[in-house]
Write an enzyme that holds these catalytic residues in place. Structure first.
Site, PDB file in Angstrom:
ATOM      1  N   ASN A   8       0.862  -1.180   0.000  1.00  0.00           N
ATOM      2  CA  ASN A   8       0.000   0.000   0.000  1.00  0.00           C
ATOM      3  C   ASN A   8       0.901   1.232   0.000  1.00  0.00           C
ATOM      4  OD1 ASN A   8      -1.806   2.036   0.473  1.00  0.00           O
ATOM      5  ND2 ASN A   8      -2.387   1.375   2.536  1.00  0.00           N
ATOM      6  N   HIS A  99      -9.518   1.794   5.347  1.00  0.00           N
ATOM      7  CA  HIS A  99      -8.234   1.945   6.047  1.00  0.00           C
ATOM      8  C   HIS A  99      -8.409   2.948   7.195  1.00  0.00           C
ATOM      9  CE1 HIS A  99      -4.033   2.752   6.880  1.00  0.00           C
ATOM     10  NE2 HIS A  99      -3.719   1.684   6.163  1.00  0.00           N
ATOM     11  N   GLU A 156      -5.536  -4.219  11.118  1.00  0.00           N
ATOM     12  CA  GLU A 156      -4.464  -3.223  11.166  1.00  0.00           C
ATOM     13  C   GLU A 156      -4.612  -2.383  12.429  1.00  0.00           C
ATOM     14  OE1 GLU A 156      -2.471  -2.270   7.205  1.00  0.00           O
ATOM     15  OE2 GLU A 156      -4.157  -0.922   7.407  1.00  0.00           O
ATOM     16  N   GLY A 162       3.036   2.325  10.907  1.00  0.00           N
ATOM     17  CA  GLY A 162       4.108   3.313  10.746  1.00  0.00           C
ATOM     18  C   GLY A 162       4.906   3.602  12.004  1.00  0.00           C
ATOM     19  N   SER A 193       3.622  -2.113  10.565  1.00  0.00           N
ATOM     20  CA  SER A 193       5.064  -2.255  10.818  1.00  0.00           C
ATOM     21  C   SER A 193       5.603  -3.639  10.458  1.00  0.00           C
ATOM     22  CB  SER A 193       5.394  -1.908  12.274  1.00  0.00           C
ATOM     23  OG  SER A 193       5.141  -0.542  12.512  1.00  0.00           O
ATOM     24  N   GLY A 212       3.083  -0.855   4.376  1.00  0.00           N
ATOM     25  CA  GLY A 212       3.175   0.534   3.956  1.00  0.00           C
ATOM     26  C   GLY A 212       4.633   0.830   3.676  1.00  0.00           C
TER      27      GLY A 212
HETATM   28  P1  13P Z   1       3.265   0.415   7.739  1.00  0.00           P
HETATM   29  O1  13P Z   1       3.706  -0.879   7.130  1.00  0.00           O
HETATM   30  O2  13P Z   1       4.035   1.598   7.258  1.00  0.00           O
HETATM   31  O3  13P Z   1       3.188   0.308   9.238  1.00  0.00           O
HETATM   32  O4  13P Z   1       1.768   0.705   7.227  1.00  0.00           O
HETATM   33  C1  13P Z   1       0.822  -0.302   7.360  1.00  0.00           C
HETATM   34  C2  13P Z   1      -0.401   0.072   6.618  1.00  0.00           C
HETATM   35  O5  13P Z   1      -1.090   1.005   6.976  1.00  0.00           O
HETATM   36  C3  13P Z   1      -0.716  -0.698   5.409  1.00  0.00           C
HETATM   37  O6  13P Z   1      -1.999  -0.429   4.947  1.00  0.00           O
END
Ligand code: 13P
Length: 234
Positions: A8, A99, A156, A162, A193, A212
Site C-alpha cells: 500500500n 483503512h 491493522e 508506521g 510495521s 506501507g
Molecule cells: P506500515 O507498514 O508503514 O506500518 O503501514 C501499514 C499500513 O497502513 C498498510 O496499509
C-alpha cells in the site's frame, strides 16, 4: 494457497518513481520460481494505475493491482470520486477499503465503507476490508451477508501503523477467533510495521500481510519477498 503480500503505497511516489520501481522489479526465471508461493498485490496512488497496468503487462510481472479506496457511489455526477465502474479496463482486482487513515482523516463511516464494499463487488473487485480493535462489531454493522463473505479481512491496529511497534504475531489467533462470529470471511491479513524481520512470523498465522513503509523502496520490498517466500518452506 498463496500468501498475499500487499504493498500500500498510500500518497507516496511520482510517476517517474513508479516507472522506475516497476521497470526494475526482478522478473527472470530465478525470481519467478522463488516468488511463486506469493500473491503480490500493488496499490499505487490512482494517477499511476494506468502506467502500472501497462508495465505489468509489458514485462509480464507477477503483480496484481489494487486501489487504496473507491467511491461508495456508482458512476455519474460525483465530482472527484473514482467509481468501481471507472476501473473496468485497468485490471484492478482488489480494493483496500476502510483503512484507518481514511476513517480518521476523512471521517469515513462504517456505512460509507459498506457502500464501497458493495460497489467493489458489483465490478468483481475483491475488497480488502481494514479493521481495528475494539471496533470489530461496529465496523461489521452495515455489511450485507454477501459482502461479509466476499471480503478479505485486514487487521491493522492503529498503534502498529508506521510506528515500528508491530503487534505480536502470537495475538493474531485470538483476533481470528474474535472475528469469526462477526464476519463470515475467513481470510485474515495483518498490517502494521511489517518488515523483513517479522514477515515470516505473520505468514505462519495469517493469509497475508499489508505493507506501507516496507513496500516503498524496491530493494527493501524485493528482499522482504524473498524472506517471505523462504519462510513458507520451513
Ligand atoms: P506500515 O507498514 O508503514 O506500518 O503501514 C501499514 C499500513 O497502513 C498498510 O496499509
Amino acid at each position: 494457497m498463496k500468501k498475499s503480500i500487499i504493498a500500500n503505497w498510500k500518497s507516496n511516489k511520482t510517476l517517474s518513481e513508479v516507472a522506475y520501481w516497476l521497470n526494475n522489479f526482478p522478473n527472470n526465471e530465478e525470481s519467478q520460481k522463488a516468488l511463486a508461493s506469493l500473491e503480490i498485490i500493488l496499490a499505487p496512488p490512482y494517477p499511476f494505475l494506468a502506467l502500472a497496468k501497462e508495465i505489468i503487462m509489458e514485462r509480464q510481472l507477477p503483480i496484481k493491482l489494487a486501489v487504496q479506496d473507491l467511491s461508495g457511489f456508482g458512476s455519474g455526477a460525483y465530482t472527484g470520486e473514482v467509481a468501481a465502474f471507472n476501473l473496468q479496463d485497468l485490471d484492478v482486482q482488489y480494493a483496500i477499503l476502510g483503512h484507518s487513515e481514511r476513517r480518521r482523516f476523512l471521517t469515513e463511516t462504517s456505512q460509507l465503507i459498506a457502500d464501497k464494499v458493495a460497489e467493489a463487488l458489483k465490478f468483481q473487485i475483491k475488497p480488502i476490508l481494514c479493521l481495528d480493535k475494539p471496533y470489530f462489531t461496529e465496523q461489521a454493522r452495515f455489511l450485507s451477508s454477501d459482502s461479509m463473505s466476499a471480503c478479505s479481512l485486514a487487521y491493522e491496529p492503529v498503534a502498529a501503523i508506521g510506528s515500528g511497534q508491530a503487534e505480536e504475531a502470537g495475538n493474531l489467533l485470538a483476533v481470528r477467533q474474535e472475528l469469526a462470529p462477526l464476519y463470515e470471511a475467513k481470510t485474515l491479513i495483518y498490517g502494521g510495521s511489517v518488515n523483513a524481520d517479522n514477515v515470516g512470523a505473520y505468514l505462519k498465522v495469517c493469509d497475508g500481510v499489508l505493507l506501507g513503509g516496507a513496500s516503498l523502496e524496491l530493494k527493501n520490498f524485493v528482499d522482504l519477498l524473498y524472506v517471505a517466500s523462504e519462510s513458507l518452506k520451513i
